[in-house]
Design an enzyme around this catalytic site. Structure first.
Site, PDB file in Angstrom:
ATOM      1  N   ASN A   1       5.664  18.318  -5.052  1.00  0.00           N
ATOM      2  CA  ASN A   1       4.733  19.426  -5.240  1.00  0.00           C
ATOM      3  C   ASN A   1       5.443  20.491  -6.072  1.00  0.00           C
ATOM      4  O   ASN A   1       6.253  21.248  -5.550  1.00  0.00           O
ATOM      5  CB  ASN A   1       4.327  19.984  -3.857  1.00  0.00           C
ATOM      6  CG  ASN A   1       3.412  21.185  -3.967  1.00  0.00           C
ATOM      7  OD1 ASN A   1       2.885  21.479  -5.039  1.00  0.00           O
ATOM      8  ND2 ASN A   1       3.219  21.897  -2.847  1.00  0.00           N
ATOM      9  N   TRP A   2       5.128  20.511  -7.365  1.00  0.00           N
ATOM     10  CA  TRP A   2       5.817  21.463  -8.261  1.00  0.00           C
ATOM     11  C   TRP A   2       5.332  22.894  -8.061  1.00  0.00           C
ATOM     12  O   TRP A   2       5.911  23.818  -8.591  1.00  0.00           O
ATOM     13  CB  TRP A   2       5.600  21.058  -9.718  1.00  0.00           C
ATOM     14  CG  TRP A   2       6.343  19.834 -10.152  1.00  0.00           C
ATOM     15  CD1 TRP A   2       7.074  18.983  -9.358  1.00  0.00           C
ATOM     16  CD2 TRP A   2       6.445  19.320 -11.483  1.00  0.00           C
ATOM     17  NE1 TRP A   2       7.614  17.978 -10.119  1.00  0.00           N
ATOM     18  CE2 TRP A   2       7.242  18.157 -11.429  1.00  0.00           C
ATOM     19  CE3 TRP A   2       5.932  19.723 -12.721  1.00  0.00           C
ATOM     20  CZ2 TRP A   2       7.542  17.400 -12.574  1.00  0.00           C
ATOM     21  CZ3 TRP A   2       6.228  18.966 -13.851  1.00  0.00           C
ATOM     22  CH2 TRP A   2       7.031  17.819 -13.776  1.00  0.00           C
ATOM     23  N   LYS A   3       4.214  23.081  -7.365  1.00  0.00           N
ATOM     24  CA  LYS A   3       3.594  24.406  -7.198  1.00  0.00           C
ATOM     25  C   LYS A   3       3.388  25.037  -8.591  1.00  0.00           C
ATOM     26  O   LYS A   3       3.088  24.308  -9.524  1.00  0.00           O
ATOM     27  CB  LYS A   3       4.448  25.280  -6.272  1.00  0.00           C
ATOM     28  CG  LYS A   3       4.780  24.537  -4.969  1.00  0.00           C
ATOM     29  CD  LYS A   3       5.365  25.392  -3.911  1.00  0.00           C
ATOM     30  CE  LYS A   3       5.665  24.530  -2.693  1.00  0.00           C
ATOM     31  NZ  LYS A   3       6.121  25.303  -1.561  1.00  0.00           N
TER      32      LYS A   3
ATOM     33  N   HIS B   1      -2.962  23.028   1.733  1.00  0.00           N
ATOM     34  CA  HIS B   1      -1.558  23.440   1.771  1.00  0.00           C
ATOM     35  C   HIS B   1      -1.470  24.835   2.414  1.00  0.00           C
ATOM     36  O   HIS B   1      -2.337  25.677   2.201  1.00  0.00           O
ATOM     37  CB  HIS B   1      -0.984  23.466   0.345  1.00  0.00           C
ATOM     38  CG  HIS B   1       0.499  23.638   0.330  1.00  0.00           C
ATOM     39  ND1 HIS B   1       1.093  24.867   0.479  1.00  0.00           N
ATOM     40  CD2 HIS B   1       1.508  22.732   0.225  1.00  0.00           C
ATOM     41  CE1 HIS B   1       2.410  24.712   0.455  1.00  0.00           C
ATOM     42  NE2 HIS B   1       2.689  23.416   0.303  1.00  0.00           N
TER      43      HIS B   1
ATOM     44  N   GLU C   1       3.481  20.096   7.965  1.00  0.00           N
ATOM     45  CA  GLU C   1       4.308  21.056   7.230  1.00  0.00           C
ATOM     46  C   GLU C   1       4.061  22.468   7.743  1.00  0.00           C
ATOM     47  O   GLU C   1       3.188  23.175   7.243  1.00  0.00           O
ATOM     48  CB  GLU C   1       3.988  20.973   5.730  1.00  0.00           C
ATOM     49  CG  GLU C   1       4.886  21.841   4.887  1.00  0.00           C
ATOM     50  CD  GLU C   1       4.569  21.701   3.399  1.00  0.00           C
ATOM     51  OE1 GLU C   1       5.392  21.138   2.702  1.00  0.00           O
ATOM     52  OE2 GLU C   1       3.515  22.149   2.974  1.00  0.00           O
TER      53      GLU C   1
ATOM     54  N   SER D   1      11.299  22.174   3.191  1.00  0.00           N
ATOM     55  CA  SER D   1      12.742  22.216   2.903  1.00  0.00           C
ATOM     56  C   SER D   1      13.396  20.844   2.892  1.00  0.00           C
ATOM     57  O   SER D   1      14.516  20.688   3.360  1.00  0.00           O
ATOM     58  CB  SER D   1      13.453  23.141   3.894  1.00  0.00           C
ATOM     59  OG  SER D   1      12.954  24.447   3.806  1.00  0.00           O
TER      60      SER D   1
ATOM     61  N   GLY E   1       8.956  20.195  -2.204  1.00  0.00           N
ATOM     62  CA  GLY E   1       8.603  21.315  -3.080  1.00  0.00           C
ATOM     63  C   GLY E   1       9.775  21.671  -3.979  1.00  0.00           C
ATOM     64  O   GLY E   1      10.035  21.005  -4.982  1.00  0.00           O
TER      65      GLY E   1
END
Ligand code: PGA
Length: 247
Positions: A8-10, A93, A161, A209, A230
């Site tokens: 997930n590159w955000k 999310h 998460e 994390s 992430g």
């Protein structure tokens, strides 16, 4: 079943050039991967990347709207994603829940629309505070899965998460033992809502994390079907090593 590793590159990186370098480096490093890899870049680059690299890797979107088309400025539909060779969509999310006030009702509409378009949702659930875990998971799953069939649930991915575990929101990583108990709790809620068979089939992955230091310890557990990465997915070599830690 192969482990699922989702990047997930955000809202990163900030330029097309950096994003292009990142995807090409990742692609070089994961050629003989034993895991299923899904890269979720920002929308701006998603179609370009998926068309160029579709045969090498799978792509996912970080969010979606629940209508097929129309006057919804700024939104992207599941149908558009499908035609852009996207396979997965992250829904619910915790950053969307927190910063964009997405409630379970909207998340439910998105999940249904994603399933309708024959895409695979990566449905994120998790508590904000440790003490509220069971109540929050029960509510997010019950309300999020309303009107969704057992067959559809079996095809989806659920991510455990909690917000406090995300590297940029506290980074309080959840231990492998606590993750296993949360995955089992999620499966027992699914079993109550549907049946045991559905709970056994649904893939539950962990996010929060995940780095090269801890990925193998989650991935070696059979009940944890994969990881959502992430921050560490923005470093090509670290992400490649995380993929390789799935055996
Ligand atoms: P993180 O983010 O790996 O940086 O904690 C995970 C996520 O929010 O999906």
């Amino acid at each position: 079943m192969k482990k699922l590793i989702v990047a997930n590159w955000k809202m990163n990186p900030s330029t097309y050039k950096e994003a292009e370098d990142l995807i090409s480096e990742i692609l070089k490093g994961v050629k003989s991967a034993k895991a299923t890899i899904v890269i979720c870049p920002p929308f701006t680059w998603l179609t370009d990347f998926s068309h160029k690299n579709k045969s090498k890797i799978l792509f996912g979107a970080q969010d979606v709207f629940y209508k097929d088309q129309g006057a919804f400025t700024g939104e992207i539909s599941p149908k558009m994603l499908k035609s852009s060779l996207v396979d997965y969509v992250i829904v619910g999310h915790s950053e969307r829940r927190k910063y964009f006030h997405e409630a379970n009702e909207v998340i439910n509409k998105k999940l249904r629309a994603v399933l309708e378009a024959k895409l695979t949702p990566i449905f994120c659930v998790g508590e904000q505070e440790v003490h509220e875990k069971s109540h929050v998971l029960e509510q997010q799953l019950t309300e999020g899965l309303k009107g969704i069939s057992s067959k559809q649930v079996k095809s989806m991915v659920i991510t455990y998460e909690p917000l406090f575990a995300i590297s940029t929101s506290g980074g309080q990583v959840v231990s492998v033992e606590d993750t296993i108990s949360s995955v089992l709790l999620i499966k027992s809620i699914i079993s109550k809502l549907y049946n045991r068979d559905t709970a056994d089939s649904v893939r539950v992955i962990y996010g929060g994390s995940v780095t090269i230091k801890n990925s193998a310890s989650y991935l070696k557990e059979s009940v944890i079907s994969g990881v959502l990465v992430g921050g560490a997915s923005l470093n090509a070599q670290e992400f490649i090593d995380i993929v390789k830690s799935a055996r």
